[in-house]
Design an enzyme around this catalytic site. Structure first.
Site, PDB file in Angstrom:
ATOM      1  N   GLU A  70       9.312  -7.009 -10.385  1.00  0.00           N
ATOM      2  CA  GLU A  70       8.053  -7.717 -10.131  1.00  0.00           C
ATOM      3  C   GLU A  70       8.294  -9.215 -10.132  1.00  0.00           C
ATOM      4  OE1 GLU A  70       6.273  -5.688  -9.010  1.00  0.00           O
ATOM      5  OE2 GLU A  70       4.942  -4.646 -10.389  1.00  0.00           O
ATOM      6  N   SER A 102       6.021  -5.232  -0.902  1.00  0.00           N
ATOM      7  CA  SER A 102       6.043  -3.829  -1.323  1.00  0.00           C
ATOM      8  C   SER A 102       6.326  -2.903  -0.130  1.00  0.00           C
ATOM      9  CB  SER A 102       4.720  -3.511  -2.037  1.00  0.00           C
ATOM     10  OG  SER A 102       4.806  -2.288  -2.701  1.00  0.00           O
ATOM     11  N   ALA A 103       5.366  -2.134   0.352  1.00  0.00           N
ATOM     12  CA  ALA A 103       5.616  -1.259   1.509  1.00  0.00           C
ATOM     13  C   ALA A 103       6.114  -2.065   2.705  1.00  0.00           C
ATOM     14  CB  ALA A 103       4.353  -0.487   1.877  1.00  0.00           C
ATOM     15  N   HIS A 162       9.049  -3.205  -6.869  1.00  0.00           N
ATOM     16  CA  HIS A 162       8.481  -2.884  -8.189  1.00  0.00           C
ATOM     17  C   HIS A 162       9.537  -2.243  -9.083  1.00  0.00           C
ATOM     18  CE1 HIS A 162       4.491  -3.513  -6.399  1.00  0.00           C
ATOM     19  NE2 HIS A 162       4.771  -2.610  -5.493  1.00  0.00           N
ATOM     20  N   GLY A 204       0.873  -1.174   0.000  1.00  0.00           N
ATOM     21  CA  GLY A 204       0.000   0.000   0.000  1.00  0.00           C
ATOM     22  C   GLY A 204       0.902   1.214   0.000  1.00  0.00           C
TER      23      GLY A 204
END
Lengths: 266, 266
Positions: A210, A138-139, A175, A106
């Protein structure tokens, strides 16, 4: 060596003794094209989890309820029971008592602000250093680093500091995207952004494409997944890192933040 | 209405009396494909400048010397003399005495940290409110907003706050890119990032496409350039804004930062 903040200095460089217990699985993305949420990483997740109970931290999202439900459905196939940290009356205690922790993606700034408001950052770091597996996408991968300074996220809110958990001594860029030679867009490429980071900080950055993941088990680091990695360091050529590479030496690499002296009139 | 920080509250919402003097030209980008540095915006720059002397603030770059030289060459055709703020023994005073100011692009976090270290942010804001024309590209456009929370830049350094000059009461997103429906990249689109900002802040955001500019003269705001704009507001449909549109009503639009209450445990 300097930390990004003197107060966070000790968090930034865990010593060998408290590193040996750490079990981390850091993912670039939760969703891969044509696959269900987390489907591309289920084998790795199964391997990293030592328990069938998982505490999910969904504070990087504006809707932790819905996000936790998505996690529940995604991990049902592994027969893992998912509790949302935000569902607990005492999220800090829930973190301390967790058998395994997954920090969802997020916005990294929103995630850091939420954990700070709950006074849960310190508890999260020490719980993971004591051996509780930490999974992050991710985060959640940004948060495992000394700082979130290599996030791609927009700084939509202002946490008190950008210091993360320092579970690894280097930075990750999730990413990660290679430059597009055909682009006419005048904004910076990802590579240029990471080079800007290296102008100000002498800290290695792993560009995580990715579908890639990083598995830390004690002092062993393995990079995996489909698309390889790009390693950026100050004053060195960028390095292509194929899947399966062991990068344990990165734990010893010096990390110096804010190499531009304070008071320098830039 | 709340500001992003109580201490910056007054900076965030200039009242009508101090707004009337303001002369701003905010550009998305300094370089357009196939054109020389700033060539696409020379007519606008000529119109905004009331003087042939310009103070250039190049602190968003790691090399203000080289950047200032690029500016000098770009503006030679307008017979404008360019002084670099970093070349002055007292940059804060140089700002206060400037006849016109241009804040160049680069990294908005680095720009904000540099101006904070020089204790020059307040002087810059009051100088521009007193009538000195302010021109800014990319990070220089972010700086003119209440905060830099809608920058695209990586947070490579940590300024003490993300508050900007508040020369306009809304936010700008430079280098705005429409979503690419063919992309398989799982990172957030720009639109999604701006929507995340609007989940946390009830403040309009102008998505400024490449080649676009915004001209503020007193209480008059005109959007110009080649590619139009996209206006984002909380709980409203995104709005396409063609070049030539007057958006002076935006100066009256309420700006509420951090609409998630402090202490809210998400």
């Amino acid at each position: 060596m300097t930390g990004p903040h003197s107060s966070a200095h000790e968090r930034v460089r865990p010593d060998a003794s408290d590193q040996t217990m750490t079990e981390l699985l850091l993912l670039s993305n939760s969703t891969a094209p044509g696959k269900r949420f987390l489907e591309h990483a289920l084998d790795e997740i199964r391997e990293a989890l030592s328990s069938c109970r998982l505490l999910f931290i969904g504070f990087a999202s504006s809707d932790p309820d819905a996000y936790t439900e998505v996690m529940r459905q995604a991990l049902a196939v592994l027969e893992v029971e998912v509790l949302g940290a935000h569902e607990s009356a005492d999220p800090r205690r829930a973190i301390q008592e967790a058998e395994a922790i997954f920090v969802g993606g997020g916005n990294a700034f929103r995630l850091l602000r939420a954990l700070d408001r709950l006074d849960a950052l310190g508890a999260l770091g020490s719980t993971v250093r004591a051996g509780t597996p930490y999974l992050g996408a991710s985060a959640g991968a940004n948060l495992a680093c000394p700082t979130i300074r290599t996030t791609n996220d927009m700084p939509i809110v202002e946490p008190p500091t950008l210091c993360g958990l320092g579970l690894v001594p280097f930075q990750i860029n999730p990413h990660y995207l290679d430059p597009d030679p055909g682009s006419t867009h005048q904004g910076e490429t990802r590579t240029r952004r990471i080079e800007e980071f290296l102008e100000e900080n002498d800290v290695p950055v792993l560009g995580m494409r990715e579908g890639s993941w990083l598995h830390v088990s004690g002092r062993r680091i393995v990079l995996g997944g489909e698309n390889g990695w790009r390693l950026f360091r100050c004053r060195e050529e960028h390095l292509e890192v194929p899947s399966g590479t062991h990068l344990s030496w990165l734990l010893q690499w010096p990390a110096r933040f804010d190499v531009t002296p304070v008071g320098h009139d830039q």
